[in-house]
Enzyme design. Structure first.
Site, PDB file in Angstrom:
ATOM      1  N   LEU A 108     230.824   6.632  85.733  1.00  0.00           N
ATOM      2  CA  LEU A 108     230.077   7.275  84.652  1.00  0.00           C
ATOM      3  C   LEU A 108     229.814   6.277  83.531  1.00  0.00           C
ATOM      4  O   LEU A 108     230.730   5.661  83.003  1.00  0.00           O
ATOM      5  CB  LEU A 108     230.850   8.480  84.120  1.00  0.00           C
ATOM      6  CG  LEU A 108     230.092   9.402  83.153  1.00  0.00           C
ATOM      7  CD1 LEU A 108     230.675  10.820  83.223  1.00  0.00           C
ATOM      8  CD2 LEU A 108     230.143   8.919  81.709  1.00  0.00           C
TER       9      LEU A 108
ATOM     10  N   HIS B  25     241.280   2.505  78.406  1.00  0.00           N
ATOM     11  CA  HIS B  25     240.507   1.682  77.475  1.00  0.00           C
ATOM     12  C   HIS B  25     240.086   2.568  76.303  1.00  0.00           C
ATOM     13  O   HIS B  25     239.911   3.777  76.450  1.00  0.00           O
ATOM     14  CB  HIS B  25     239.275   1.139  78.213  1.00  0.00           C
ATOM     15  CG  HIS B  25     238.500   0.122  77.465  1.00  0.00           C
ATOM     16  ND1 HIS B  25     237.558   0.454  76.511  1.00  0.00           N
ATOM     17  CD2 HIS B  25     238.504  -1.243  77.531  1.00  0.00           C
ATOM     18  CE1 HIS B  25     237.019  -0.646  76.029  1.00  0.00           C
ATOM     19  NE2 HIS B  25     237.572  -1.690  76.627  1.00  0.00           N
TER      20      HIS B  25
END
Length: 336
Positions: free
Chosen positions: A127, A231
């Site tokens: 994505l 992240h």
């Protein structure tokens, strides 16, 4: 402006490639390599054309399109069954306890074990939303469209679905986890290994990765501190996954240590709550929803303000045009 999810075609190579160059690395499913992306789009075309009735080594690629100018501004992927072409490796984080009567002490050590526990599961991934479009819920539209696709094609997916989140990457593009663990056995940087894996597969992991457990206490603090941590750009994605029913079960990525989220397919919120209905008319309603139509290559999805009636649902002319449907069409929808 209006946006719609549709299936990707080989003609989308250039915009997907341009987005791949913006990822900053660590996106194994979206490598900034034209040849690899072209192969993925060809595989997706074959998967959309297949009439399989069980999970296979399928790849389905969807794109987010600006309906006004036909510009592709986002993409996402679904995998029917991981571990078919080559083993699907993860590290499992667990504990090992030992006791000494003489010292009257008990020690519990955390260990990393290389495993293929998740082989056979389906996966959602790849994505990416263009930085200029990260507003208005478009990321959620991309993410949740995958679950309506799964609901529409349930037999093509396993009873488990996983999602790998990118791990922590430093300002130089390196991975503290890779540097502290796998990098010591491969003689290549994280970026080199990540690019090689994206293009050639991960058989080299099976060839060179140590098979014995690794004691976490022997790793550097930098490596330990990022295990199972997403992240910074993936924190919102992790929250969306948790809202859908995914959970972190101590599996992490072998490259960057990012968390692997897992859910039972039929318990994913957007799969469980998806409803099939007939479009009874063209009229804007007061329920904000995601509406999808079509199967396989004909799949489309968008936001719509629907009205719920005894005969089905109504939706605005704009949404009907985005989905290319008229009253009488069968749709699958879920409340936003």
């Amino acid at each position: 402006m209006s946006f719609c999810i549709r299936t990707a075609t080989t003609a989308d190579l250039q915009p997907i490639y341009e987005m791949a160059k913006l990822t900053g690395g660590g996106f194994t499913n979206l490598p900034a390599d034209r040849t690899s992306l072209a192969s993925k789009l060809e595989k997706a075309a074959a998967s959309f054309a297949s009439d399989a009735t069980e999970p296979q080594d399928d790849l389905f690629i969807l794109v987010l399109e600006d309906c006004d100018n036909k510009q592709v501004v986002g993409t996402c992927q679904l995998f029917g069954k991981v571990g078919s072409s080559w083993p699907f490796y993860s590290y499992r984080l667990s504990s090992y306890t030992q006791s000494s009567k003489e010292l009257d002490r008990t020690f519990s050590a955390r260990i990393l074990s290389l495993t293929t526990d998740l082989e056979g599961a389906s996966e959602v991934g790849g994505l990416f939303l263009h930085p200029g479009q990260r507003a208005g819920g478009l990321g959620m539209l991309l993410a949740r469209s995958r679950y309506l696709f799964i609901a529409r094609h349930r037999r093509r997916f396993d009873d488990r679905v996983l999602a790998e989140l990118r791990g922590v990457i430093d300002e130089a593009g390196g991975s503290p986890f890779w540097d502290g663990v796998a990098g010591k056995f491969f003689g290549m940087s994280f970026q080199e290994a990540d690019e090689f894996n994206a293009i050639h597969g991960n058989q080299f992991i099976a060839d060179l990765m140590p098979k014995h457990p690794i004691y976490v206490a022997m790793l550097s603090e930098a490596a330990r501190s990022v295990m199972g941590v997403p992240h910074t750009s993936g924190r919102a994605a992790m929250r969306m996954l948790e809202t859908e029913g995914f959970a972190y079960e101590n599996y992490i990525d072998i490259f960057d240590g990012g968390p692997t989220m897992i859910a039972r397919t039929d318990q994913i919120k957007s799969v469980r709550n998806a409803e099939e209905a007939w479009v009874s008319g063209i009229a804007k309603g007061d329920t904000r929803a995601m509406v999808s139509v079509g199967k396989l290559a004909d799949f489309r999805c968008c936001y719509a303000d629907i009205g719920i009636t005894d005969q089905g649902i109504t939706l605005s002319r704009q949404a009907a045009d985005q989905l290319r449907i008229e009253p009488g069409a069968s749709v699958l929808w879920v409340a936003r």
